[in-house]
Design an enzyme around this catalytic site. Structure first.
Site, PDB file in Angstrom:
ATOM      1  N   CYS A  45    -148.844  41.459 -30.777  1.00 17.84           N
ATOM      2  CA  CYS A  45    -148.405  42.173 -32.300  1.00 17.84           C
ATOM      3  C   CYS A  45    -148.382  40.480 -33.659  1.00 17.84           C
ATOM      4  O   CYS A  45    -146.893  40.370 -33.615  1.00 17.84           O
ATOM      5  CB  CYS A  45    -147.526  43.056 -32.836  1.00 17.84           C
ATOM      6  SG  CYS A  45    -147.189  43.714 -34.163  1.00 17.84           S
ATOM      7  N   CYS A  72    -150.289  46.923 -34.592  1.00 15.66           N
ATOM      8  CA  CYS A  72    -150.974  46.426 -34.071  1.00 15.66           C
ATOM      9  C   CYS A  72    -151.348  47.235 -32.786  1.00 15.66           C
ATOM     10  O   CYS A  72    -152.057  47.264 -32.099  1.00 15.66           O
ATOM     11  CB  CYS A  72    -150.038  45.153 -32.559  1.00 15.66           C
ATOM     12  SG  CYS A  72    -148.931  46.190 -31.972  1.00 15.66           S
TER      13      CYS A  72
HETATM   14 ZN   LIG Z   1    -146.678  46.490 -33.298  1.00 17.97          ZN
END
Ligand SMILES: [Zn+2]
Length: 347
Positions: free
Chosen positions: A41, A71
Site C-alpha cells: 500500500c 490499495c
Molecule cells: Zn492500503
C-alpha cells in the site's frame, strides 16, 4: 496456504519496503484505523504495534477491518470477475446481495462462489454480509454517544437509523425501541467487533457481530424481554469494556461483570461447568459431562455449549475435541485459536 508464514518482523519490513511480492498472500489490518491493506500500500505506514497480519482478506474482514480505499486489497491483482464484484461492493457496501442479483448480472452464482473462495477465502455473499455488518458497526461504533444524543435530540433520524441497524442485524425494522430496558452497544476488540446487550444490572449477551446465530439470538432476546431492545450503554457495558481491554492485554484472570444466564436449568449448569475450566486449559465435551456427574449427557453438553450467548465470559472456546482438534466455534475457528493462544500466554 502453500508457503510457511514469515515472522511479523519480516512482514513489517516488507510493509515498510512496499514489497509487492506479498500481494494476494498477506494482508495487514491496522488497529488504529480499522483498515486493512496490501503490504505494498502506498499510504503512510502504521506503527508495528498496530499491525495485525492475516493470510486472507476474509480473516481481515471478519476481524472487523475495512478494505483500504487506496490499495484496494479486494480488487488489486484479483481475477476480473472478483475485482469487478468487489468494486461493486465497495461502491455500495450496505447493499443486501442475493444469488438472483448475480444471475441478473449474467453471472453464474457457483462460478462466482468458487472464484471468491479461491482468491479471497470467502464467498461473495459472505463477503457482502461482512461488509454490510461492518457498515452498521462503523455507524454504531463511531457514534455511541452521538446515538444517545440523536435519540434525545432528533428522534426522526434516530428511528431511521434504528430501523436500518435492525435490518442489518436481521431483525424487524421496529425491533429497537426508544424506552427499552435492554441496551445494545458495539464494542471493538482486537478480534473484531462484538455486540453487548445489558440492562442496568447485568449483561445478557456478548457476541462477535459476524456470528451467524446472532440474528436468531437477538430475536429470541427481544421476544423474551417485555421492555424490548434499544441502543445505548448501561453500567455493565462500561464494566465489560474495561474487562475486555484487560483480557485482550493478557491481564485478566476472571470476568466479574454481572451476567444473566437465560436458558434451561441443564444448559445453565453446563455454562457454570465451563466457567470452572481454568484459563489456559481446555476440556472435551465428555470431560465436562463427567465433571457434571452426567457422563452420558455428552450431546446435551455440546448443545448447551453451542447455545452460549456470553462469548468469552462463558468460555465455550475452551472446549475442544477429545482428539485435541479445535472442532467448531460460533465466532469462527480463527478466533478460537487466537483466544486459546492468548490465554495460554496469559496464564
Ligand atoms: Zn492500503
Amino acid at each position: 496456504m502453500l508457503f510457511s508464514r514469515p515472522s511479523d518482523t519480516a512482514l513489517y519490513d516488507a510493509l515498510l519496503n512496499r514489497d509487492p511480492n506479498w500481494d494476494g498472500q498477506m494482508f495487514v489490518g491496522v488497529t488504529s484505523t480499522g483498515i486493512f491493506c496490501r503490504l505494498s500500500c502506498p499510504a503512510r505506514k502504521p506503527k508495528p504495534e498496530n499491525c495485525r497480519f492475516h493470510e486472507t482478506a476474509a480473516e481481515c474482514l471478519s476481524a472487523g477491518f475495512r478494505p483500504c480505499k487506496r490499495c484496494k486489497p479486494l480488487e488489486h491483482g484479483m481475477e476480473p470477475l472478483v475485482a469487478d464484484l468487489s468494486a461493486r461492493l465497495n461502491a455500495e457496501p450496505g447493499r443486501r446481495w442475493r444469488e438472483d442479483d448475480l444471475t441478473a448480472l449474467g453471472l453464474d452464482p457457483s462460478t462466482v462462489r468458487r472464484a471468491f473462495k479461491r482468491q479471497l477465502g470467502v464467498t461473495f455473499l459472505e463477503l457482502a454480509r461482512l461488509r454490510r455488518l461492518q457498515e452498521g458497526f462503523t455507524a454504531l461504533g463511531g457514534g455511541e454517544r452521538v446515538i444517545d444524543a440523536q435519540l434525545t435530540a432528533n428522534y426522526d433520524s434516530a428511528s431511521g437509523f434504528r430501523s436500518a441497524v435492525s435490518k442489518l442485524l436481521g431483525l424487524a425494522p421496529g425491533a429497537f425501541r426508544d424506552d427499552a430496558l435492554l441496551r445494545c452497544a458495539p464494542i471493538s476488540t482486537p478480534l473484531g467487533p462484538m455486540i453487548a446487550i445489558a440492562d442496568d444490572h447485568a449483561l445478557h449477551l456478548l457476541e462477535f457481530m459476524d456470528r451467524k446465530a446472532l440474528p436468531t439470538e437477538l430475536k429470541r432476546l427481544s421476544e423474551r424481554t417485555p421492555g424490548g431492545l434499544g441502543f445505548g450503554q448501561t453500567k455493565p457495558h462500561a464494566s465489560i469494556v474495561r474487562e475486555l481491554d484487560a483480557y485482550f492485554a493478557g491481564a485478566l484472570s476472571a470476568f466479574e461483570t454481572p451476567v444473566t444466564l437465560s436458558g434451561a436449568p441443564f444448559a445453565q449448569s453446563v455454562w457454570r461447568a465451563l466457567q470452572d475450566i481454568p484459563m489456559g486449559q481446555t476440556r472435551s465435551y465428555s470431560q465436562i459431562a463427567e465433571h457434571m456427574g452426567r457422563p452420558s449427557a455428552v450431546r446435551a453438553v455440546a448443545r448447551a455449549n453451542g447455545a452460549n450467548q456470553l462469548a468469552l465470559i462463558i468460555p465455550c472456546h475452551r472446549v475442544i475435541g477429545a482428539d485435541g482438534s479445535l472442532t467448531g466455534y460460533g465466532g469462527g475457528l480463527h478466533r478460537k485459536r487466537a483466544l486459546l493462544d492468548l490465554e495460554q500466554r496469559a496464564s
